[in-house]
Design a protein around this motif. Structure first.
Motif, PDB file in Angstrom:
ATOM      1  N   GLU A  30      38.181  43.864  37.167  1.00 27.68           N
ATOM      2  CA  GLU A  30      36.866  44.213  37.728  1.00 27.68           C
ATOM      3  C   GLU A  30      35.750  43.354  37.143  1.00 27.68           C
ATOM      4  O   GLU A  30      34.764  43.078  37.819  1.00 27.68           O
ATOM      5  N   ARG A  58      35.251  40.077  39.281  1.00 28.65           N
ATOM      6  CA  ARG A  58      35.123  40.188  40.738  1.00 28.65           C
ATOM      7  C   ARG A  58      33.960  39.346  41.245  1.00 28.65           C
ATOM      8  O   ARG A  58      32.925  39.843  41.663  1.00 28.65           O
ATOM      9  N   TYR A  59      34.156  38.040  41.192  1.00 26.11           N
ATOM     10  CA  TYR A  59      33.209  37.062  41.711  1.00 26.11           C
ATOM     11  C   TYR A  59      33.991  36.075  42.566  1.00 26.11           C
ATOM     12  O   TYR A  59      35.155  35.793  42.283  1.00 26.11           O
ATOM     13  N   PRO A  60      33.365  35.536  43.601  1.00 21.56           N
ATOM     14  CA  PRO A  60      34.071  34.584  44.463  1.00 21.56           C
ATOM     15  C   PRO A  60      34.660  33.399  43.696  1.00 21.56           C
ATOM     16  O   PRO A  60      35.742  32.924  44.032  1.00 21.56           O
ATOM     17  N   LEU A  68      38.224  34.093  42.492  1.00 23.25           N
ATOM     18  CA  LEU A  68      39.159  34.649  43.464  1.00 23.25           C
ATOM     19  C   LEU A  68      40.587  34.133  43.296  1.00 23.25           C
ATOM     20  O   LEU A  68      41.531  34.919  43.310  1.00 23.25           O
ATOM     21  N   ARG A  94      42.138  35.779  40.363  1.00 24.26           N
ATOM     22  CA  ARG A  94      42.383  37.211  40.614  1.00 24.26           C
ATOM     23  C   ARG A  94      43.571  37.420  41.544  1.00 24.26           C
ATOM     24  O   ARG A  94      44.340  38.361  41.375  1.00 24.26           O
ATOM     25  N   ARG A 128      41.916  45.192  46.981  1.00 21.99           N
ATOM     26  CA  ARG A 128      40.534  44.706  47.064  1.00 21.99           C
ATOM     27  C   ARG A 128      40.476  43.183  47.003  1.00 21.99           C
ATOM     28  O   ARG A 128      39.696  42.556  47.720  1.00 21.99           O
ATOM     29  N   THR A 129      41.314  42.595  46.160  1.00 21.58           N
ATOM     30  CA  THR A 129      41.315  41.141  46.038  1.00 21.58           C
ATOM     31  C   THR A 129      41.793  40.489  47.329  1.00 21.58           C
ATOM     32  O   THR A 129      41.219  39.483  47.766  1.00 21.58           O
ATOM     33  N   GLU A 166      38.980  40.618  49.843  1.00 16.61           N
ATOM     34  CA  GLU A 166      37.958  39.616  49.504  1.00 16.61           C
ATOM     35  C   GLU A 166      38.418  38.209  49.863  1.00 16.61           C
ATOM     36  O   GLU A 166      37.593  37.337  50.135  1.00 16.61           O
ATOM     37  N   GLN A 197      35.293  52.583  52.629  1.00 21.67           N
ATOM     38  CA  GLN A 197      35.158  51.128  52.770  1.00 21.67           C
ATOM     39  C   GLN A 197      35.917  50.620  53.991  1.00 21.67           C
ATOM     40  O   GLN A 197      35.422  49.767  54.723  1.00 21.67           O
TER      41      GLN A 197
END
Length: 182
Positions: A54, A57-59, A62, A65, A94-95, A98, A134
């Protein structure tokens, strides 16, 4: 104790999500993951990956992650630990979303619901309810998403989840954006 040290650094990284620059979180995550890999214990590696995800969690993070969540999911399945599996699936789901891999993410969400149902843990129920909202927002089902967000907020408050309002506020912003008045 090297496994404990790796977990403690991972926990510190996790607790720095808000108010700490990404560079510091990235450094803590790297230190924790290296310490866990040095121990070589699959459970330690899994727990550290689940702790630090967590905070990253930034682009820009990615690709890492995607790799880390794949490793964590594989380890959780090998260890046959349903609680660890729930968190690994949740982070992977979630990953994947994204990364634009929505269909694969939805499959992981279905698994997340299944594992949560088996365990019945209140925080997991809250996460499933929050995530259901979501998914509703993602599919343009704004009214349903808002209803599920309200339900998740109520459940979060009931179980004393400290981030319940933050998650709820994020989801309300999704609803208002889809409705237009944001």
């Amino acid at each position: 104790d090297d496994p404990l040290r790796a977990r403690l650094i991972g926990a510190l990284c996790s607790e720095t999500v808000f108010g700490t620059p990404l560079s510091e979180r990235r450094s803590l995550a790297h230190e924790a993951k290296c310490a866990a890999r040095a121990v070589g214990d699959p459970r330690t590696i899994l727990e550290v990956n689940n702790l630090v995800i967590e905070a990253l969690r930034y682009p820009t993070e990615l690709a890492e992650r995607l790799e880390d969540t794949a490793v964590a999911l594989d380890l959780a399945e090998q260890l046959h630990d349903p609680a660890a599996l729930f968190w690994a699936i949740s982070h992977r789901m979630r990953t994947l979303v994204e990364a634009g891999r929505v269909v694969e993410g939805a499959q992981h969400f279905d698994r997340m619901v299944e594992v949560s149902g088996l365990l019945g843990h209140p925080v997991m129920r809250w996460m499933v309810t929050f995530s259901s909202a979501q998914w509703a927002f993602l599919h343009g089902q704004t009214a349903l998403g808002e209803q599920l967000a309200d339900k998740a907020y109520g459940l979060g408050e009931e179980i004393g989840q400290p981030d319940a309002f933050n998650y709820y506020a994020t989801q309300l912003s999704h609803a208002r954006w889809q409705q237009g008045p944001l």
